[in-house]
Design an enzyme around this catalytic site. Structure first.
Site, PDB file in Angstrom:
ATOM      1  CG  ASP A 194      -2.168  -0.722   1.079  1.00 49.08           C
ATOM      2  OD1 ASP A 194      -2.498  -1.073  -0.067  1.00 49.08           O
ATOM      3  OD2 ASP A 194      -2.839  -0.980   2.091  1.00 49.08           O
ATOM      4  CG  LEU A 195       1.110   3.731  -3.299  1.00 46.54           C
ATOM      5  CD1 LEU A 195       0.892   4.748  -4.405  1.00 46.54           C
ATOM      6  CD2 LEU A 195       2.498   3.140  -3.381  1.00 46.54           C
ATOM      7  CG  ASP A 203      -3.723   2.909  -1.540  1.00 47.75           C
ATOM      8  OD1 ASP A 203      -4.675   2.121  -1.327  1.00 47.75           O
ATOM      9  OD2 ASP A 203      -3.067   3.445  -0.631  1.00 47.75           O
TER      10      ASP A 203
END
Length: 418
Positions: free
Chosen positions: A263-264, A306
């Site tokens: 995940d960003l 994301d």
């Protein structure tokens, strides 16, 4: 001693077994051309082989091998086959499938020996054996048909023996795939004819081969895979179908499959500050950075807003963590210029991410367990400060206190007695 073995010996030790200078030149040209072809098409071929677990995996190596059969003695055709599959083992398919490449090499050699025997039986004793009359055309076509039949029969037999659950329909594969092989053999005849008379035209033909390869073979798998419009990565639907196929393949090869979920860390902040188009641009840059750090044949997909996933066939935990660290470091240093909501631009210095890693079958025995293990590791990474990698561990076996268990059973029996 088999007929094919006799064919190999008789062809190699024929009356004109000495190799001429022109044949050495043709060997070098074909070796270089086939290697360049493999290198340019390796991404396509890796994907295509992944999709062909219980059906014949077709490729266009046959065009260079059959061209070699018409231009060279069998004693040079065999090294060309070995060279092509050795290069494939290292650069295209991955080293975890070595035994398959050994088998494929053997089928190509046996098919080539059988085809060479047909050429000799038809009177085409000396190279070049390109068709110059109606009779020689028939002989070459018969040799091509023999090459195809021997190779096809050996592959089908191997599939049925190694995969008891495979049906005969699966083993036969698609008719369109075999038409591709026939087209490759036909191109082999054309390349041999051009090499004989106009050798400098071969590079032009090679460009044509590559164009046909990409246009005919890639789209069917791209359509099946689906490509995410915003990132250029595989879609979640294709990823969901690729994972079980890769796990089944790992079971067959007694290999492993690594999985990275990431995940960003600042994606919501990017969207809130600069707008969703900026978030899409950041995602696209992240996807390109990940693909630059993974191996050829690894699958990178967008599985959520994301959330990205990387499937790493044949990777052990140490390799998975090494790749994850390379990606993490690259994203920290990544500079992305994005468009802002007011029509301007902004520079993002670093797009860090959190990673969860899991390896099949070390920590999971099914797709759901593997994804859950990687997701749990990812959640731990985010809760522990983000921008880090956490690897899932195997669940420890439950420990039962036998003394307490005995006491419990004793108490129960006493109460039952009352």
């Amino acid at each position: 001693m088999t007929i094919t073995t006799l064919a190999v010996r008789s062809t190699v030790s024929g009356p004109n077994s000495g190799i001429r200078h022109a044949e050495w030149v043709a060997f070098v040209v074909l070796a270089v051309a086939s290697t360049l072809h493999l290198e340019c098409a390796r991404g396509i071929e890796r994907r295509r082989e992944m999709a062909a677990n219980t059906s014949p995996h077709t490729n266009l190596k046959c065009l260079w091998i059959f061209a070699a059969l018409l231009l060279l003695p069998l004693s040079l055709v065999i090294p060309l086959v070995v060279l092509a599959y050795t290069y494939s083992w290292f650069r295209v398919y991955g080293r975890t499938v070595a035994h398959r490449k050994v088998f494929s090499t053997s089928t190509y050699i046996l098919a080539s020996a059988a085809a060479a025997a047909v050429l000799r039986a038809g009177g085409l004793l000396d190279a070049p054996r390109v068709p110059t009359s109606f009779w020689t055309l028939l002989v070459v076509l018969a040799a091509a048909a023999t090459w195809w039949l021997v190779n096809y029969a050996l592959v089908i037999g191997a599939i049925l023996l190694s995969s008891p659950d495979a049906t005969a329909r699966d083993a036969l594969g698609e008719l369109s795939d075999q038409l591709v092989v026939c087209a490759g053999l036909g191109l082999g005849v054309a390349i041999a004819a051009v090499q004989t008379s106009y050798p400098w035209v071969v590079p032009v033909l090679m460009v044509t081969v590559l164009a046909l390869h990409r246009d005919l073979l890639l789209p069917q798998y791209q359509r099946a895979a689906g490509v995410d419009d915003k990132t250029g990565l595989a879609t979640s639907s294709y990823w969901a179908s690729a994972v079980p196929a890769e796990l089944a393949r790992a079971d067959t090869l007694r290999s492993t499959v690594g999985l990275l979920m990431l995940d960003l860390d600042k994606f919501k902040e990017i969207n809130d500050t600069y707008g969703h188009p900026a978030g899409d641009e950041a995602l696209r840059a992240v996807g390109e950075s990940i693909r630059a750090e993974v191996r050829h044949g690894d699958l990178v997909a967008r599985v959520g807003g994301d959330e990205l996933a990387v499937l790493l066939p044949g990777a052990f935990e140490s390799e998975v963590l090494e790749i994850a660290e390379r990606i993490r470091a690259r994203l920290v240093d990544l500079t992305v210029t994005v468009s802002t909501a007011d029509g301007g631009t902004a520079k993002l210095d670093g797009v860090p991410a959190s990673f969860g890693a899991a390896v099949y079958p070390d920590v999971a025995t099914t797709m759901d367990q593997l994804v859950l293990a990687a997701d749990d590791a990812l959640l731990t990474a985010k809760r522990s400060g983000r921008n880090q990698i956490v690897s899932a561990r195997p669940n420890p076996p439950a420990v039962i206190d036998r003394s307490e268990e005995s006491e419990h059973h004793s108490d129960t029996s006493v109460n039952d007695g009352h």
